[in-house]
Scaffold this motif. Structure first.
Motif, PDB file in Angstrom:
ATOM      1  N   ARG A   1      19.622   7.555 -25.049  1.00 14.02           N
ATOM      2  CA  ARG A   1      18.519   8.291 -24.593  1.00 14.02           C
ATOM      3  C   ARG A   1      18.236   7.893 -22.959  1.00 14.02           C
ATOM      4  O   ARG A   1      18.131   6.718 -22.838  1.00 14.02           O
ATOM      5  N   ALA A   2      17.715   9.015 -22.169  1.00  8.38           N
ATOM      6  CA  ALA A   2      17.621   8.893 -20.921  1.00  8.38           C
ATOM      7  C   ALA A   2      16.417   9.877 -20.567  1.00  8.38           C
ATOM      8  O   ALA A   2      16.543  11.017 -20.411  1.00  8.38           O
ATOM      9  N   LEU A   3      15.226   9.661 -20.180  1.00  5.93           N
ATOM     10  CA  LEU A   3      14.163  10.403 -20.076  1.00  5.93           C
ATOM     11  C   LEU A   3      13.505   9.892 -18.583  1.00  5.93           C
ATOM     12  O   LEU A   3      13.276   8.777 -18.239  1.00  5.93           O
ATOM     13  N   ALA A   4      13.339  10.848 -17.817  1.00  8.49           N
ATOM     14  CA  ALA A   4      12.996  10.792 -16.389  1.00  8.49           C
ATOM     15  C   ALA A   4      11.886  11.637 -15.979  1.00  8.49           C
ATOM     16  O   ALA A   4      11.717  12.616 -16.586  1.00  8.49           O
ATOM     17  N   SER A   5      11.206  11.233 -14.863  1.00  4.11           N
ATOM     18  CA  SER A   5      10.283  12.052 -14.460  1.00  4.11           C
ATOM     19  C   SER A   5      10.123  12.086 -13.099  1.00  4.11           C
ATOM     20  O   SER A   5      10.444  10.675 -12.539  1.00  4.11           O
ATOM     21  N   PHE A   6      10.028  13.145 -12.250  1.00  3.04           N
ATOM     22  CA  PHE A   6      10.084  12.880 -10.734  1.00  3.04           C
ATOM     23  C   PHE A   6       8.786  13.814 -10.212  1.00  3.04           C
ATOM     24  O   PHE A   6       8.627  14.958 -10.881  1.00  3.04           O
ATOM     25  N   TYR A   7       7.981  13.396  -9.210  1.00  6.21           N
ATOM     26  CA  TYR A   7       7.096  14.102  -8.840  1.00  6.21           C
ATOM     27  C   TYR A   7       6.850  14.063  -7.220  1.00  6.21           C
ATOM     28  O   TYR A   7       7.336  13.033  -6.596  1.00  6.21           O
ATOM     29  N   ALA A   8       6.095  15.017  -6.720  1.00  5.60           N
ATOM     30  CA  ALA A   8       5.761  14.889  -5.273  1.00  5.60           C
ATOM     31  C   ALA A   8       4.371  15.620  -5.423  1.00  5.60           C
ATOM     32  O   ALA A   8       4.152  16.607  -5.746  1.00  5.60           O
ATOM     33  N   GLN A   9       3.429  14.830  -4.514  1.00  4.34           N
ATOM     34  CA  GLN A   9       1.963  15.585  -4.215  1.00  4.34           C
ATOM     35  C   GLN A   9       1.575  15.388  -3.034  1.00  4.34           C
ATOM     36  O   GLN A   9       1.663  14.504  -2.280  1.00  4.34           O
TER      37      GLN A   9
ATOM     38  N   ASP B   1       6.927   4.240  -6.786  1.00  2.00           N
ATOM     39  CA  ASP B   1       5.962   5.306  -5.917  1.00  2.00           C
ATOM     40  C   ASP B   1       5.855   5.176  -4.466  1.00  2.00           C
ATOM     41  O   ASP B   1       5.441   3.952  -4.156  1.00  2.00           O
ATOM     42  N   ILE B   2       6.099   5.884  -3.732  1.00  2.00           N
ATOM     43  CA  ILE B   2       6.209   5.725  -2.174  1.00  2.00           C
ATOM     44  C   ILE B   2       5.088   6.767  -1.780  1.00  2.00           C
ATOM     45  O   ILE B   2       4.993   7.795  -1.965  1.00  2.00           O
ATOM     46  N   THR B   3       4.486   6.123  -0.748  1.00  2.00           N
ATOM     47  CA  THR B   3       3.404   6.981   0.128  1.00  2.00           C
ATOM     48  C   THR B   3       3.742   7.035   1.595  1.00  2.00           C
ATOM     49  O   THR B   3       3.097   6.196   2.291  1.00  2.00           O
ATOM     50  N   PRO B   4       4.613   7.850   1.936  1.00  2.00           N
ATOM     51  CA  PRO B   4       5.195   7.566   3.477  1.00  2.00           C
ATOM     52  C   PRO B   4       4.179   8.031   4.355  1.00  2.00           C
ATOM     53  O   PRO B   4       4.128   7.818   5.386  1.00  2.00           O
ATOM     54  N   LYS B   5       3.226   9.180   4.176  1.00  5.41           N
ATOM     55  CA  LYS B   5       2.335   9.307   4.797  1.00  5.41           C
ATOM     56  C   LYS B   5       0.926   9.582   4.021  1.00  5.41           C
ATOM     57  O   LYS B   5       1.009   9.556   2.748  1.00  5.41           O
ATOM     58  N   PRO B   6      -0.177   9.342   4.652  1.00  3.84           N
ATOM     59  CA  PRO B   6      -1.489   9.628   3.704  1.00  3.84           C
ATOM     60  C   PRO B   6      -1.631  10.769   3.008  1.00  3.84           C
ATOM     61  O   PRO B   6      -2.287  10.776   1.816  1.00  3.84           O
ATOM     62  N   TRP B   7      -1.045  11.788   3.412  1.00  4.83           N
ATOM     63  CA  TRP B   7      -1.145  13.154   2.601  1.00  4.83           C
ATOM     64  C   TRP B   7      -0.209  13.572   1.766  1.00  4.83           C
ATOM     65  O   TRP B   7      -0.093  14.469   1.248  1.00  4.83           O
ATOM     66  N   ILE B   8       0.847  12.489   1.508  1.00  4.34           N
ATOM     67  CA  ILE B   8       2.149  12.869   0.491  1.00  4.34           C
ATOM     68  C   ILE B   8       2.192  11.599  -0.274  1.00  4.34           C
ATOM     69  O   ILE B   8       2.242  10.547   0.240  1.00  4.34           O
TER      70      ILE B   8
ATOM     71  N   GLU C   1       0.734  -1.202   0.055  1.00  8.19           N
ATOM     72  CA  GLU C   1      -0.270  -0.123  -0.123  1.00  8.19           C
ATOM     73  C   GLU C   1       0.478   1.313  -0.045  1.00  8.19           C
ATOM     74  O   GLU C   1       0.466   2.225  -0.538  1.00  8.19           O
ATOM     75  N   ASN C   2       1.933   1.130   0.673  1.00 10.37           N
ATOM     76  CA  ASN C   2       2.934   2.435   0.723  1.00 10.37           C
ATOM     77  C   ASN C   2       4.061   2.550  -0.568  1.00 10.37           C
ATOM     78  O   ASN C   2       4.773   3.304  -0.241  1.00 10.37           O
ATOM     79  N   LEU C   3       4.426   1.356  -0.843  1.00  3.76           N
ATOM     80  CA  LEU C   3       5.382   1.301  -1.871  1.00  3.76           C
ATOM     81  C   LEU C   3       5.140   0.323  -3.145  1.00  3.76           C
ATOM     82  O   LEU C   3       4.868  -0.573  -2.857  1.00  3.76           O
ATOM     83  N   GLN C   4       5.182   1.031  -4.227  1.00  2.53           N
ATOM     84  CA  GLN C   4       5.045   0.207  -5.298  1.00  2.53           C
ATOM     85  C   GLN C   4       6.320   0.235  -6.681  1.00  2.53           C
ATOM     86  O   GLN C   4       6.798   1.541  -6.593  1.00  2.53           O
TER      87      GLN C   4
END
Length: 619
Positions: free
Chosen positions: A408-416, A323-330, A291-294
């Motif tokens: 080629r190296a294509l990356a994507s980083f995000y935080a919500q 994809d990491i969800t360390p807290k429910p709100w982030i 649930e917290n790490l995929q």
């Protein structure tokens, strides 16, 4: 069979123990047992899973049933329905209004046009966006099709306006596969395919070409040459002069003192330069998560030996996501897609010019079949035909080395951040930060031997060129999605900035002293000598872009839909005083099947009345 407009149908010769299968797009399939019945009343149930499917619309997602713009989605299942080398081939025939031409040269892609050409002189290539990152150099041909989850194509002005000037030719949104909650899974997929060239416009036989050429000479000078249906031996000696061995082959038809075209040998020039193409690709992937790490990981390999000799392509792909969800709100995550490809481009133009066929197969078709490849001693005939600038294709693929490497190296980083989970009154409000770098480097080395037809007897030639592209995109987004009774509202506010950097270099030289060195040691050429031809060049191009965008989605009772958006673009490549421009759009939607008076008509599937207007950049 298909029912009439009232849903009535009649079937004949149905066995008493038979089963009727009823299906319609947007509704669940049903199977009904006949069991001696003669009349049926069937009510189809909506397939809500299809209507609630989430599609990418640019800087966000929407339910498919709520989309007001013109959009086409192609999923992973369709993309991998047949073995292909790149995502362009996988899209062919899958998206309405999207025309894709393929290239028979391994490693090269054709063209893609969304609703036709938009410009006469400028580019008609759409904007590619991979996991939210707009690509500044090249398209999606470097991606492994098996790493793609879906491709959403924005086609009309009202849907592409959120990308401003860059959306003028349509937008192709690519979403790659990510890890999912569930048990760890290891998967392998692979294919092996074989292909041959099927020519829909074969060349004339030797006999037909000889007759055609006779008529050409007769029509040009009827007082000197006999017509093609009444040839003479004397005229043929003049018409086909220039190549002794080709003329000797023509004269076979005059054995017995009368013309018999079946005695002339046919040289299959295209058969000399073609082969059976073999392609094999393999992908090993792993996915899983809690649930917290995929996370996910995949490795792909493609090897494509072309149908034309001298053409090959090899590609390695590596992709990983987390994809990491360390807290429910982030929630934070990252993805990276890397590739290395090596393309043997094969023979290109004839005689080192930009004229004539663009591959060795086209060159072979330009040689008449009455011409022969070898003389009586078995030596290759350099110009096996009387026409000027027509050279042999025998072993030409061994005389030209055109090697193209691409990294080629294509990356994507995000935080919500989800503020609603931090404080209840802010439910539906979130902030997303995204950063996407894109690096691409390609190197092109060419060596042409002096015996190559492309040089027409000149000295050997070598060239080296490189292009390095680096771009990045930084997005700050405020998102608000909330439902109030029958009112559903969504707001997207965006501030984005991007920068592109392109550096190039090239050099060329002729009369390479050690041919085995190819393009790798052109420094040994003494350019001070007049008989040497050498050149070099470098280049640097930079551009920046800043944008602000706002979009509002509103629906009432899941029936009436409204989308309004506006984007303010500023670009460094425009002249002072004209660097900024505004691109507005608006679209209305009416889901007719939700109206009460339509509830009993089961054959209407999510019918919409849609009116949309918008502006995009002029190419």
């Amino acid at each position: 069979m298909i029912t009439d407009l009232d849903g009535r149908f009649t079937l004949s010769n149905v066995p008493n123990n038979g089963t009727i299968s009823i299906s319609f797009i947007g509704y669940k399939d049903q199977e009904i047992s006949v069991a001696g019945k003669t009349n049926f009343q069937v009510t189809l149930q909506e397939d809500n899973a299809m209507l609630d499917e989430v599609v990418v619309v640019g800087y966000g997602v929407q339910k498919k049933s709520d989309v007001t713009g013109a959009l086409t989605r192609v999923g992973s299942k369709e993309l991998n329905a047949k073995p292909v080398s790149n995502a362009f081939e996988a899209l062919q025939g899958k998206a309405a209004g999207v025309d894709i031409t393929s290239s028979q040269r391994p490693g090269s892609v054709g063209s893609i046009r969304i609703r036709g050409n938009r410009s006469l002189n400028a580019s008609n290539t759409p904007l590619y966006v991979v996991d939210g990152v707009p690509l500044s150099a090249g398209g999606i041909e470097t991606l492994n099709p098996r790493d793609i989850e879906s491709i959403d194509i924005l086609k009309d002005a009202s849907s592409t306006a959120i990308y401003g000037s860059r959306g003028a030719n349509g937008v192709v949104l690519v979403t790659t596969k990510r890890g999912k909650v569930g048990q760890f899974a290891l998967n392998y997929s692979g294919t092996v395919t074989m292909e041959t060239i099927e020519d829909k416009s074969p060349v004339m036989s030797a006999s037909d070409y000889i007759t055609w050429k006779r008529w050409a000479y007769y029509n040009n000078n009827p007082e000197v040459y006999a017509p093609g249906n009444a040839p003479t031996y004397e005229n043929d000696q003049k018409i086909f002069a220039g190549d002794t061995y080709a003329l000797k082959n023509v004269n076979k038809g005059w054995e017995g003192n009368s013309w018999d075209g079946s005695k002339v040998s046919n040289t299959d020039w295209t058969g000399i330069v073609t082969r059976t193409g073999i392609t094999h690709e393999h992908t090993l992937s792993a996915t899983g998560g809690s649930e917290n790490l995929q996370g996910s990981f995949s490795f792909g390999y493609l090897n494509n030996k072309g149908t034309q000799k001298g053409q090959e392509y090899e590609r390695f792909n590596l992709a990983a996501t987390v994809d990491i969800t360390p807290k429910p709100w982030i929630k934070i995550g990252a993805s990276i897609n890397m590739s290395f490809a090596d393309q043997q481009y094969g023979v290109d133009r004839m005689a080192g010019t930009n004229n004539g066929p663009g591959d060795i197969y086209g060159l072979a078709k330009s040689i008449p079949r009455y011409a022969v490849p070898y003389d009586d001693e078995g030596n290759v005939i350099a110009t096996p035909h009387t026409e000027s600038r027509t050279y042999t294709v025998v072993d030409e693929w061994k005389k030209v080395n055109d090697d193209r490497e691409n990294y080629r190296a294509l990356a994507s980083f995000y935080a919500q951040l989800d503020f609603g989970k931090m404080w209840k009154p802010l439910e539906g409000l979130s902030y997303k930060f995204a950063f996407g770098p894109d690096f691409r480097y390609n190197r092109n080395g060419i060596f042409r031997d002096s015996s190559s037809a492309s040089l027409a007897g000149s000295t050997n030639y070598a060239s080296w060129g490189s292009n390095r592209y680096f771009s990045w995109t930084l997005d700050n987004m405020i998102l608000y999605n909330r439902q109030f009774g029958k009112h559903n509202i969504g707001v997207t506010l965006l501030q984005t900035a991007s920068k592109n950097n392109h550096e190039s270099g090239s050099m060329s030289a002729s009369d390479i002293l050690v041919p085995e060195m190819l393009w790798n040691n052109m420094g040994i050429v003494d350019v001070t000598q007049s008989r040497y031809k050498a050149g070099m060049g470098t280049g640097l191009t930079e551009s920046q872009m800043a944008s602000y965008m706002a979009r509002i989605n509103y629906s009432f009772n899941d029936r009436y839909l409204l989308t309004v958006s506006g984007r303010y673009d500023g670009s460094s490549v425009l002249a002072a005083g004209n660097k900024w421009d505004f691109f507005p759009s608006a679209a209305l939607g009416w889901r007719i099947n939700q109206e009460e008076f339509m509830q009993d008509i089961t054959w209407i599937d999510n019918l919409k009345l849609r009116i949309g207007v918008g502006t995009t950049g002029n190419s």
